[in-house]
Design an enzyme around this catalytic site. Structure first.
Site, PDB file in Angstrom:
ATOM      1  N   GLY A 137      24.344  44.109  51.533  1.00 24.94           N
ATOM      2  CA  GLY A 137      24.201  42.761  51.018  1.00 24.94           C
ATOM      3  C   GLY A 137      23.546  41.819  52.004  1.00 24.94           C
ATOM      4  N   CYS A 138      24.122  40.626  52.137  1.00 25.88           N
ATOM      5  CA  CYS A 138      23.549  39.609  53.016  1.00 25.88           C
ATOM      6  C   CYS A 138      23.598  40.013  54.481  1.00 25.88           C
ATOM      7  CB  CYS A 138      24.295  38.283  52.830  1.00 25.88           C
ATOM      8  SG  CYS A 138      24.149  37.592  51.163  1.00 25.88           S
ATOM      9  N   ALA A 139      24.520  40.899  54.849  1.00 25.17           N
ATOM     10  CA  ALA A 139      24.617  41.333  56.245  1.00 25.17           C
ATOM     11  C   ALA A 139      23.467  42.244  56.638  1.00 25.17           C
ATOM     12  CB  ALA A 139      25.940  42.058  56.475  1.00 25.17           C
TER      13      ALA A 139
END
Length: 350
Positions: A137-139
C-alpha cells in the site's frame, strides 16, 4: 554510497475539487446516517483537489473488476514511460544503465508485472532484475527506496529505477457507504512517479545519499488498513485507530536516527508519507518539530490528495524544487501503510 536522484511525477488530466467531492457524496449517499460524519472528515483532510485517470462520471460508474483492471493496464502503460524517461534524465542515465526495476502499486494487478512490459518496450537490458511490490500500500514508496538502497549496497556499481503507479480512483466502490470508504473516496488521488537510485559514477549528481534504513510493524494491527477482495474488486478498509499510529511510530523513527548518531527532532529536511492531516500533525508533535517541516508532504496532500506509494516521491520532488537543501543537510524519509508498517531511511544531501 547510493544517491536517490530527483524524482519525476505526473498526475492525470481529470480534476475533482473538494467541493465537487462533497456534492457527489451528498447525491450518491443521500439519507445515509453516516454521511454527515463522512462529509466532516473529508472537509478536514485539507485535500483541495485530486487528479483522476477518467472523468468523474466514468469514475463513479463501476463496469466490473475485469474492466477496471483492463483500464489499469492501459493507463499504466500509457503514463509510466514518460515519467520514467524524465527520471532517467534527472539521473543522467539511459535505460540500458539500469540494473534493477522496483515497481510498486496497490491499485491494479498484472502478471507478468509491468516491469516485463517496460523492459520489452523501453530499451532496458534483458538481464535487468525485476522487483514488483503489490501489497504494501502506501508504505511501498518507502519500501521501494529502502530495497533500492539495499540493492545498491549489495551491488555498489548498480543503478535502480523505482516506479510508482497508483490509480486509486479505479478502486472506487459506489455501493460502499461505511465511514472509512466514504472518507477514502475524498482522500485518495491518482499519480505516477519514478526516481533513480544511482550507485555508479554519481559525481556531480544532487540528491539524498542514503545511509541507513529500517522497517517496523506495529504488532497486531494487520487489519487496520486492508483490502477485502470481492467480485467487484478491491474494497478499501480503514480502522478509525489508524490516525493515532504516529504515537508508537515516532519512537521508532527516533531510534533509527539515534542509531546513526542523529536527533530525529533536529534534522534539516523531512520527506514523510501524507496519509492524512492527523498523521502529519501527530508526527510533528511526537518528534517535537514544527509542522512546517513537513510542508512538502502537506503540499502533496493539498494538491493531489493521498497518492499512496507515490507520496514520498512527490514530497521529495518538492524538496528539490524548493532548492533549500544544501550539501551536508541531514534528512529523514518515511512511508507508512498496511501492517501497520513503517519504512524509514536517513540520508545526507549531496
Amino acid at each position: 554510497m547510493a544517491i536517490l536522484c530527483r524524482p519525476a511525477v505526473a498526475v492525470p488530466e481529470h480534476v475533482i475539487t473538494m467541493e465537487e467531492t462533497l456534492e457527489f457524496a451528498k447525491k450518491a449517499h443521500a439519507g445515509k446516517p453516516q454521511l454527515p460524519l463522512a462529509l466532516r472528515l473529508i472537509q478536514n483532510t485539507g485535500v483541495q483537489k485530486r487528479h483522476l485517470v477518467q472523468p468523474i462520471e466514468q469514475t463513479l460508474n463501476h463496469p466490473g473488476f475485469e474492466e477496471r483492471n483492463r483500464i489499469y493496464e492501459i493507463e499504466s502503460q500509457k503514463r509510466c514511460p514518460e515519467v520514467i524517461e524524465e527520471a532517467l534524465a534527472n539521473a543522467r542515465l539511459k535505460a540500458e544503465d539500469i540494473d534493477a526495476i522496483i515497481y510498486v502499486s496497490c491499485t491494479g494487478f498484472l502478471m507478468p508485472s509491468l516491469t516485463a512490459w517496460l523492459i520489452n518496450t523501453m530499451g532496458f537490458r534483458y538481464d535487468t532484475r525485476q522487483l514488483p511490490i503489490a501489497q504494501l500500500g502506501c508504505a511501498a514508496g518507502g519500501a521501494a527506496i529502502n530495497r533500492a538502497h539495499d540493492f545498491c549496497m549489495a551491488h555498489p556499481d548498480s543503478n535502480v529505477l523505482i516506479v510508482s503507479c497508483e490509480l486509486c480512483s479505479l478502486c472506487y466502490q459506489p455501493d460502499a457507504d461505511d465511514v472509512g470508504s466514504l472518507l477514502s473516496d475524498g482522500l485518495f488521488g491518482d499519480a505516477v512517479a519514478a526516481a533513480v537510485m544511482r550507485g555508479r559514477g554519481a559525481d556531480g549528481i544532487s540528491g539524498v545519499q542514503l545511509e541507513r534504513n529500517a522497517s517496523y510493524l506495529i504488532p497486531n494491527t494487520e487489519d487496520w488498513i486492508s483490502y477485502a477482495v470481492r467480485d467487484t474488486g478491491f474494497h478499501f478498509q480503514l480502522d478509525r485507530r489508524v490516525p493515532g499510529t504516529m504515537e508508537p511510530l515516532a519512537p521508532v523513527l527516533r531510534e533509527l536516527a539515534a542509531s546513526h548518531g542523529w536527533d530525529a527532532g533536529d534534522l534539516d529536511f523531512y520527506v514523510i508519507h501524507a496519509g492524512g492531516p492527523r498523521i502529519l500533525d501527530d508526527l510533528a508533535k511526537y518528534l517535537g518539530v514544527d509542522r512546517t517541516v513537513f510542508r512538502h508532504s502537506w503540499a502533496t496532500l493539498t494538491e493531489y490528495g493521498n497518492i499512496a506509494s507515490a507520496v514520498v516521491l512527490d514530497a521529495l520532488r518538492r524538496l528539490f524544487d524548493e532548492e533549500s537543501a544544501a550539501a551536508g543537510h541531514k534528512g529523514l524519509l518515511a512511508g507508512f501503510g498496511p501492517g501497520i508498517t513503517a519504512e524509514m531511511t536517513v540520508g545526507t544531501w549531496v
